[in-house]
Design a protein around this motif. Structure first.
Motif, short mmCIF file in Angstrom:
data_model
loop_
_atom_site.label_atom_id
_atom_site.label_comp_id
_atom_site.label_asym_id
_atom_site.label_seq_id
_atom_site.Cartn_x
_atom_site.Cartn_y
_atom_site.Cartn_z
N LEU A 133 0.87 -1.20 0.03
CA LEU A 133 0.11 0.10 0.02
C LEU A 133 0.99 1.17 -0.06
CD1 LEU A 133 -2.98 0.84 0.43
CD2 LEU A 133 -2.40 1.43 2.74
N SER A 134 0.80 2.04 -1.18
CA SER A 134 2.04 3.31 -1.29
C SER A 134 1.30 4.58 -2.16
CB SER A 134 2.97 2.59 -1.97
OG SER A 134 4.01 4.10 -1.79
N GLY A 135 1.36 5.32 -1.46
CA GLY A 135 0.66 6.64 -2.50
C GLY A 135 0.85 7.93 -1.52
N ARG A 144 -7.19 12.53 9.83
CA ARG A 144 -8.07 13.47 10.28
C ARG A 144 -9.60 13.23 9.23
NH1 ARG A 144 -3.57 16.44 11.37
NH2 ARG A 144 -3.98 17.58 13.41
N GLY A 145 -9.29 12.08 8.30
CA GLY A 145 -10.56 12.12 7.70
C GLY A 145 -10.10 12.58 6.27
N LEU A 146 -8.69 13.52 5.65
CA LEU A 146 -9.23 14.25 4.75
C LEU A 146 -8.18 12.94 3.95
CD1 LEU A 146 -6.35 17.40 5.68
CD2 LEU A 146 -9.50 17.15 5.23
N PRO A 147 -9.35 13.35 1.97
CA PRO A 147 -9.55 12.49 0.71
C PRO A 147 -7.76 12.31 0.58
CG PRO A 147 -10.19 14.44 0.47
CD PRO A 147 -10.35 14.95 1.58
N THR A 148 -7.76 11.06 -0.02
CA THR A 148 -6.68 10.80 -1.12
C THR A 148 -6.97 9.53 -1.65
OG1 THR A 148 -4.30 10.67 -1.08
CG2 THR A 148 -5.11 9.62 0.44
N ALA A 149 -6.14 8.94 -2.56
CA ALA A 149 -6.49 7.39 -3.30
C ALA A 149 -4.93 7.58 -3.34
CB ALA A 149 -6.35 7.92 -4.19
N VAL A 150 -4.50 6.39 -3.40
CA VAL A 150 -3.07 5.34 -3.69
C VAL A 150 -3.48 4.22 -4.02
CG1 VAL A 150 -2.99 5.75 -0.94
CG2 VAL A 150 -3.95 3.83 -0.84
N THR A 151 -2.17 3.94 -4.16
CA THR A 151 -2.31 2.39 -4.99
C THR A 151 -1.76 0.99 -4.19
OG1 THR A 151 -0.46 3.63 -6.09
CG2 THR A 151 -0.44 0.95 -6.49
N LEU A 152 -2.52 -0.09 -4.28
CA LEU A 152 -2.55 -1.63 -3.39
C LEU A 152 -2.04 -2.59 -4.63
CD1 LEU A 152 -5.11 -2.60 -0.77
CD2 LEU A 152 -4.35 -3.87 -2.26
N ALA A 153 -0.89 -2.78 -4.28
CA ALA A 153 -0.49 -3.86 -4.91
C ALA A 153 -0.66 -5.06 -4.51
CB ALA A 153 1.32 -3.19 -5.34
N CYS A 154 -1.16 -5.54 -5.38
CA CYS A 154 -1.55 -7.22 -5.13
C CYS A 154 -1.03 -8.27 -6.45
CB CYS A 154 -2.29 -7.28 -4.22
SG CYS A 154 -2.92 -9.16 -3.63
N ALA A 155 -0.02 -9.66 -6.07
CA ALA A 155 -0.39 -10.30 -7.64
C ALA A 155 -1.63 -10.69 -7.49
CB ALA A 155 1.04 -11.03 -7.43
N ASP A 156 -2.18 -11.10 -7.05
CA ASP A 156 -3.27 -12.12 -6.54
C ASP A 156 -4.11 -11.05 -6.90
OD1 ASP A 156 -5.29 -13.77 -6.12
OD2 ASP A 156 -4.17 -15.13 -4.59
N GLN A 157 -4.69 -11.59 -8.22
CA GLN A 157 -6.09 -10.77 -8.10
C GLN A 157 -7.21 -10.97 -7.04
OE1 GLN A 157 -5.87 -8.83 -10.73
NE2 GLN A 157 -8.10 -7.73 -10.60
N ALA A 158 -7.80 -11.75 -6.76
CA ALA A 158 -8.43 -12.13 -6.15
C ALA A 158 -8.99 -11.40 -4.61
CB ALA A 158 -8.96 -13.68 -5.84
N CYS A 239 1.56 5.45 -6.90
CA CYS A 239 2.86 5.06 -5.45
C CYS A 239 4.08 5.63 -5.81
CB CYS A 239 2.82 3.76 -5.90
SG CYS A 239 2.53 2.98 -7.63
N GLY A 240 4.10 6.40 -7.39
CA GLY A 240 5.19 7.48 -8.07
C GLY A 240 5.15 8.68 -7.63
N LEU A 241 4.47 8.64 -9.08
CA LEU A 241 4.75 9.91 -9.52
C LEU A 241 3.64 11.03 -8.31
CD1 LEU A 241 4.93 12.51 -11.59
CD2 LEU A 241 3.29 11.56 -13.03
N GLY A 242 2.80 10.20 -7.89
CA GLY A 242 1.63 10.79 -7.43
C GLY A 242 2.84 10.93 -5.58
N ASP A 243 2.94 9.66 -5.21
CA ASP A 243 3.52 10.39 -3.83
C ASP A 243 4.75 11.36 -4.32
OD1 ASP A 243 4.02 9.95 -1.54
OD2 ASP A 243 4.65 7.92 -1.47
N LEU A 244 6.35 11.11 -5.64
CA LEU A 244 7.08 11.96 -5.33
C LEU A 244 6.23 13.44 -5.20
CD1 LEU A 244 9.72 12.63 -6.48
CD2 LEU A 244 8.82 12.38 -8.74
N VAL A 245 5.01 14.12 -6.22
CA VAL A 245 4.94 15.28 -6.62
C VAL A 245 4.26 15.90 -5.22
CG1 VAL A 245 2.87 17.30 -7.44
CG2 VAL A 245 3.89 14.90 -8.80
N LEU A 246 3.59 15.10 -4.24
CA LEU A 246 3.62 15.60 -2.55
C LEU A 246 4.55 15.48 -1.43
CD1 LEU A 246 1.21 15.09 -0.44
CD2 LEU A 246 1.97 13.32 0.22
#
Ligand SMILES: NC(=O)C1=CN([C@@H]2O[C@H](COP(=O)(O)OP(=O)(O)OC[C@H]3O[C@@H](n4cnc5c(N)ncnc54)[C@H](O)[C@@H]3O)[C@@H](O)[C@H]2O)C=CC1
Ligand SMILES: O=C(CO)COP(=O)(O)O
Length: 332
Positions: A133-135, A144-158, A239-246
């Motif tokens: 989980l990264s982003g 505090r509940g402020l909004p964001t979006a992150v990447t959740l990477a998992c090799a197993d789709q299900a 997880c890359g560009l998004g987090d870099l910018v932040l």
């Protein structure tokens, strides 16, 4: 697959914020801190004054210092600093229940071994299904509940889809990916690059330099991630560009603020003195540098930061080194 209980290992700022997210997501959540005193304080005051001051913690959140208490949980979120991931998971191993997914939430590369957190997990809990989980997510804002979006990477789709549903909460929106290496590389590299952006800011090099650093930093992040076996598409995400910018844009970032202090003339020792919180870019820089050298990938900005942190060059040397590189075609 249904997960009802979550165990969060590590009650730093991010572990605490993620425990809040888990509660908001409807999970019965236990937050483990290694400091017994902190557990008692959190129980008494419903606040983590050590690592995330000023944030009221959810009434439903449970606290423990004992890793054994997480042995019953359906899903584990591992959030210690990256350099302590191996020891932390090794300590948890006797309590781990086979099949329980472990979501790695720390950002860094292990010094000495140059291993990613998924590799550390594979060596300490070999049977554990892994996710990353990264982003862009400052603990203070997320808790505090402020909004964001992150990447959740998992090799197993299900499993990935099940975790996506489990960990999404009001204001916390994970997107699914399958490329764990790309997700981890992005999170580790952006911390080193944020130190460079902080230095630029501290030296008042201007907005143009800032934008150029982010862009060329993103190019080297992509090169290294691909050489490690990740995908450029993943790194172009949260997880890359998004987090870099932040991380490169706010002194809320511990990494950027370390760079700011260096750019303003402090030594590394002065800039880190008395800090309880972790600056993962400082911790991972030597491993990132070694990894890039082993893979034959040029990462001039991160390499310069690593050299500066190691005392091999000063801030002027870093800036001169970057500006005097041979002119070439612009590409990743
Ligand atoms: N703070 C943030 O906004 C975010 C942090 N992260 C990542 O989360 C990870 C943890 O960072 P934070 O929660 O911010 O930490 P923090 O800087 O708030 O707290 C330090 C943590 O290190 C732990 N620690 C110190 N010595 C230790 C040892 N010997 N063994 C195990 N743990 C030890 C402390 O107990 C504490 O939990 C890092 O990899 C960071 O990059 C990821 C996203 C956001
Ligand atoms: O990873 C983070 C935001 O996504 C936190 O950044 P810092 O560790 O630099 O504070």
């Amino acid at each position: 697959m249904e997960f009802r209980t979550a165990g969060v290992i590590g009650a730093g700022a991010w572990g605490t914020a993620l425990a809040q997210v888990c509660v908001r997501a409807g999970l019965d959540t236990t937050l483990q801190a290694r400091e017994q005193q902190l557990v008692e304080t959190m129980r008494a005051t419903r606040a983590n004054d050590l690592y995330l001051p000023g944030v009221p913690l959810a009434d439903e959140l449970k606290f423990t210092a004992d890793l054994a208490d997480l042995g019953v949980c359906d899903v584990i979120l591992a959030v210690p600093p990256a350099q302590h991931m191996r020891a932390t998971l090794t300590a948890f191993a006797p309590h781990y229940r086979a099949g329980v997914p472990v979501v790695l939430c720390s950002k860094g590369v292990e010094r000495g071994t140059m291993k990613l957190m998924t590799e550390v997990l594979a060596e300490t809990l070999p049977d554990a299904p892994a996710a990353v989980l990264s982003g862009p997510s400052f603990a203070g804002e997320v808790s505090r509940g402020l909004p964001t979006a992150v990447t959740l990477a998992c090799a197993d789709q299900a499993l990935g889809e099940a975790l996506l549903n489990t960990l999404s909460a009001p204001g916390f929106r994970p997107y699914l990916a399958t490329d764990l290496v790309g997700a981890e590389a992005g999170g580790a590299l952006k911390n080193v690059l944020a130190i460079a952006c902080g230095i630029s800011e501290g030296r008042q090099l201007g907005r143009s330099a800032h934008a150029a650093l982010i862009t060329r930093g993103f190019a080297e992040m992509t090169r290294l991630a691909v050489a490690m076996g990740g995908q450029a598409e993943t790194v172009a995400g949260l997880c890359g560009l998004g987090d870099l910018v932040l991380t490169c844009s706010s002194p809320q970032s511990r990494n950027m603020s370390l760079g700011l202090a260096l750019g303003q003339g402090q030594t590394v020792e002065q800039a880190l003195a008395g800090k309880r919180s972790v600056a993962e870019g400082y911790e991972s820089a030597p491993a990132v540098r070694e990894l890039a050298a082993r893979l034959g990938v040029e990462i001039p900005i991160s390499e310069g930061v690593a050299a500066l942190l190691a005392g091999e060059i000063d801030v002027d040397g870093l800036i001169d080194g970057l500006l005097s590189r041979p002119l070439k075609a612009e590409r990743v």
